[in-house]
Scaffold this active site. Structure first.
Site, mmCIF file in Angstrom:
data_model
loop_
_atom_site.group_PDB
_atom_site.id
_atom_site.type_symbol
_atom_site.label_atom_id
_atom_site.label_comp_id
_atom_site.label_asym_id
_atom_site.label_seq_id
_atom_site.Cartn_x
_atom_site.Cartn_y
_atom_site.Cartn_z
ATOM 1 N N HIS A 192 -3.445 7.200 3.198
ATOM 2 C CA HIS A 192 -3.893 5.946 2.605
ATOM 3 C C HIS A 192 -5.298 5.637 3.123
ATOM 4 C CE1 HIS A 192 -4.278 1.909 1.373
ATOM 5 N NE2 HIS A 192 -3.842 1.335 2.469
ATOM 6 N N CYS B 206 0.822 -1.228 0.000
ATOM 7 C CA CYS B 206 0.000 0.000 0.000
ATOM 8 C C CYS B 206 0.849 1.268 0.000
ATOM 9 C CB CYS B 206 -0.928 0.004 1.207
ATOM 10 S SG CYS B 206 -2.038 -1.394 1.224
ATOM 11 N N ASN C 178 -10.518 0.207 0.221
ATOM 12 C CA ASN C 178 -9.055 0.315 0.268
ATOM 13 C C ASN C 178 -8.475 -0.167 -1.069
ATOM 14 O OD1 ASN C 178 -6.321 -0.159 0.634
ATOM 15 N ND2 ASN C 178 -6.543 -1.050 2.678
HETATM 16 O O1 UT7 Z 1 -4.049 -1.369 3.444
HETATM 17 C C1 UT7 Z 1 -3.434 -2.247 4.360
HETATM 18 C C2 UT7 Z 1 -3.540 -1.695 5.689
HETATM 19 N N1 UT7 Z 1 -4.727 -2.227 6.333
HETATM 20 C C3 UT7 Z 1 -5.238 -1.599 7.353
HETATM 21 O O2 UT7 Z 1 -4.781 -0.563 7.732
HETATM 22 C C4 UT7 Z 1 -6.359 -2.259 8.122
HETATM 23 C C5 UT7 Z 1 -6.184 -2.006 9.588
HETATM 24 N N2 UT7 Z 1 -7.191 -2.673 10.404
HETATM 25 C C6 UT7 Z 1 -8.491 -2.284 10.411
HETATM 26 O O3 UT7 Z 1 -8.871 -1.373 9.698
HETATM 27 C C7 UT7 Z 1 -9.427 -2.965 11.384
HETATM 28 O O4 UT7 Z 1 -8.682 -3.732 12.302
HETATM 29 C C8 UT7 Z 1 -10.468 -3.871 10.672
HETATM 30 C C9 UT7 Z 1 -11.471 -3.020 9.904
HETATM 31 C C10 UT7 Z 1 -9.764 -4.819 9.717
HETATM 32 C C11 UT7 Z 1 -11.243 -4.697 11.696
HETATM 33 O O5 UT7 Z 1 -11.870 -3.827 12.630
HETATM 34 P P1 UT7 Z 1 -11.749 -4.113 14.192
HETATM 35 O O6 UT7 Z 1 -12.506 -3.073 14.889
HETATM 36 O O7 UT7 Z 1 -10.283 -4.221 14.516
HETATM 37 O O8 UT7 Z 1 -12.510 -5.487 14.342
HETATM 38 P P2 UT7 Z 1 -11.952 -6.902 14.837
HETATM 39 O O9 UT7 Z 1 -11.008 -7.489 13.876
HETATM 40 O O10 UT7 Z 1 -11.498 -6.771 16.261
HETATM 41 O O11 UT7 Z 1 -13.268 -7.765 14.851
HETATM 42 C C12 UT7 Z 1 -14.354 -7.485 15.764
HETATM 43 C C13 UT7 Z 1 -15.453 -8.471 15.529
HETATM 44 C C14 UT7 Z 1 -15.000 -9.915 15.523
HETATM 45 O O12 UT7 Z 1 -15.999 -10.688 16.156
HETATM 46 P P3 UT7 Z 1 -15.821 -11.163 17.687
HETATM 47 O O13 UT7 Z 1 -14.554 -11.944 17.729
HETATM 48 O O14 UT7 Z 1 -15.745 -9.892 18.480
HETATM 49 O O15 UT7 Z 1 -17.048 -11.963 17.935
HETATM 50 C C15 UT7 Z 1 -14.966 -10.274 14.068
HETATM 51 O O16 UT7 Z 1 -15.185 -11.651 13.829
HETATM 52 O O17 UT7 Z 1 -16.045 -8.239 14.261
HETATM 53 C C16 UT7 Z 1 -16.117 -9.468 13.528
HETATM 54 N N3 UT7 Z 1 -16.025 -9.165 12.108
HETATM 55 C C17 UT7 Z 1 -17.090 -8.857 11.338
HETATM 56 N N4 UT7 Z 1 -18.400 -8.794 11.638
HETATM 57 C C18 UT7 Z 1 -19.232 -8.449 10.630
HETATM 58 C C19 UT7 Z 1 -14.905 -9.110 11.333
HETATM 59 N N5 UT7 Z 1 -15.224 -8.764 10.074
HETATM 60 C C20 UT7 Z 1 -16.583 -8.607 10.057
HETATM 61 C C21 UT7 Z 1 -17.489 -8.256 9.038
HETATM 62 N N6 UT7 Z 1 -18.800 -8.190 9.378
HETATM 63 N N7 UT7 Z 1 -17.106 -7.961 7.785
#
Ligand code: UT7
Length: 317
Positions: free
Chosen positions: A242, A108, A272
């Site tokens: 980004h 990225c 993204n």
């Molecule tokens: O370009 C490369 C650089 N990439 C980035 O900068 C991405 C950086 N990371 C992020 O933007 C965030 O960490 C994410 C958007 C990827 C995830 O958000 P988060 O607030 O960190 O969520 P999480 O991974 O902690 O997941 C929270 C919950 C989980 O469920 P439990 O374990 O709490 O029951 C996931 O399973 O959300 C669940 N989850 C979803 N639920 C509905 C994960 N993806 C989804 C989804 N829909 N699409």
């Protein structure tokens, strides 16, 4: 070095969050509140090369530079149109240029790595006019059954033409090896000799780890560049980050104590688009007449590697 013109291209196909709920256990509410994304564009009828060519032609037209006057073409992509030849060589043929052309992969952060590379060629007088195209099709190597990754990405291409001038004030490139938290492995081939091979693996991301890295390193890179230039964050007119997550943009904005208007975003429409995200945003602002001659623009990107890139420049158009 200075920017002479910008261009971009997005696929026709719009996929909104509700479309994803047809085959994934997700919701518009989760995606939009956690990321800011409402829809993204994905390749359907067109190819990645089509996008790269369109963005390149738009940038050349905007810069009023003819393809035959280019001294170099750099394409940044995590995965080009082919293993070989370089996508940059395909763009060269399509637009009718005759200069050296090569691909660069810094995930990225690729566009910022390419800006710095182009600056080095121009400063050493090895080139005068360079086309940079950032073209990405993450829809091709996401796992569309993995809701934690596929909802985040979109396809697109952004481009700039750069030439001799005094627009670029400073750059900062950084890498810190950390493969396990963000990777995708391609086709391992079938060599009978290689002992250990990674199987074909779609994009995997430890989201929270990347999130923390992104906020801390993006803020650090921007502050370092601004300080090095003898400026303060208040003196910067536009921060182009980004477009990975609107919450990351907001967290960096708060760390720099800046108003919302200085951190434009399009992630709600594009998702993204990896290295293409900063040049697509730049092109949108340029074409909307939102950049004034003399404006100071700070850019920052982060991604797999892990790697980051940042640049501070004065808008000279
Ligand atoms: O370009 C490369 C650089 N990439 C980035 O900068 C991405 C950086 N990371 C992020 O933007 C965030 O960490 C994410 C958007 C990827 C995830 O958000 P988060 O607030 O960190 O969520 P999480 O991974 O902690 O997941 C929270 C919950 C989980 O469920 P439990 O374990 O709490 O029951 C996931 O399973 O959300 C669940 N989850 C979803 N639920 C509905 C994960 N993806 C989804 C989804 N829909 N699409």
């Amino acid at each position: 070095m200075k920017i002479l013109g910008t261009g971009s291209a997005l696929p026709e196909k719009v996929v909104c969050n509700d479309d994803l709920t047809l085959f994934l256990d997700t919701s518009d509410e989760w995606i939009s509140t956690r990321t800011g994304i409402r829809e993204r564009r994905v390749l359907s009828e067109e190819t990645l090369l089509d996008l790269a060519n369109r963005a390149a032609e738009n940038a050349l037209e905007n810069a009023k530079v003819a393809a035959e006057d280019l001294d170099m073409i750099l394409v940044t992509t995590a995965k080009g149109e082919a293993v070989t030849p370089a996508t940059a060589c395909m763009v060269q043929g399509a637009i009718g240029a005759h200069c050296p052309a090569f691909d660069l992969n810094a995930a990225c952060a690729g566009f910022l790595y390419a800006l710095d590379t182009a600056d080095a060629f121009i400063a050493s007088k090895k080139a005068k006019t360079i086309l940079i195209v950032s073209a990405e099709a993450l829809s091709r190597f996401c796992d569309w059954k993995d809701r934690s990754t596929c909802v985040l990405f979109g396809d697109g291409a952004g481009a700039v033409v750069v030439g001799e001038g005094d627009g670029l004030i400073g750059t900062k490139l950084f890498a810190q090896s950390n493969e396990p938290i963000l990777y995708a492995y391609g086709d391992p081939g079938n060599s009978p000799y290689e002992r250990e091979k990674h199987p074909l693996t779609p994009l995997h991301m430890a989201g929270q780890e990347v999130y923390k890295f992104a906020v801390s390193h993006s803020s650090r890179d921007l502050l370092e560049l601004i300080e090095r230039a003898g400026k303060t964050p208040d003196e910067i007119d536009h921060y182009l980050l980004h477009q990975a997550n609107l919450r990351i943009v907001e967290a960096v904005r708060h760390r720099l104590h800046q108003p919302e208007a200085k951190f434009p975003h399009n992630i709600e429409r594009t998702g993204n688009t990896s290295s293409a995200s900063v040049p697509i945003l730049l092109d949108e602002l340029n074409r909307a007449g939102k950049l004034k001659t003399g404006d100071l623009i700070a850019m920052s990107a982060f991604g797999a590697g892990l790697s980051t890139g940042a640049a501070l420049l004065r808008w000279t158009l």
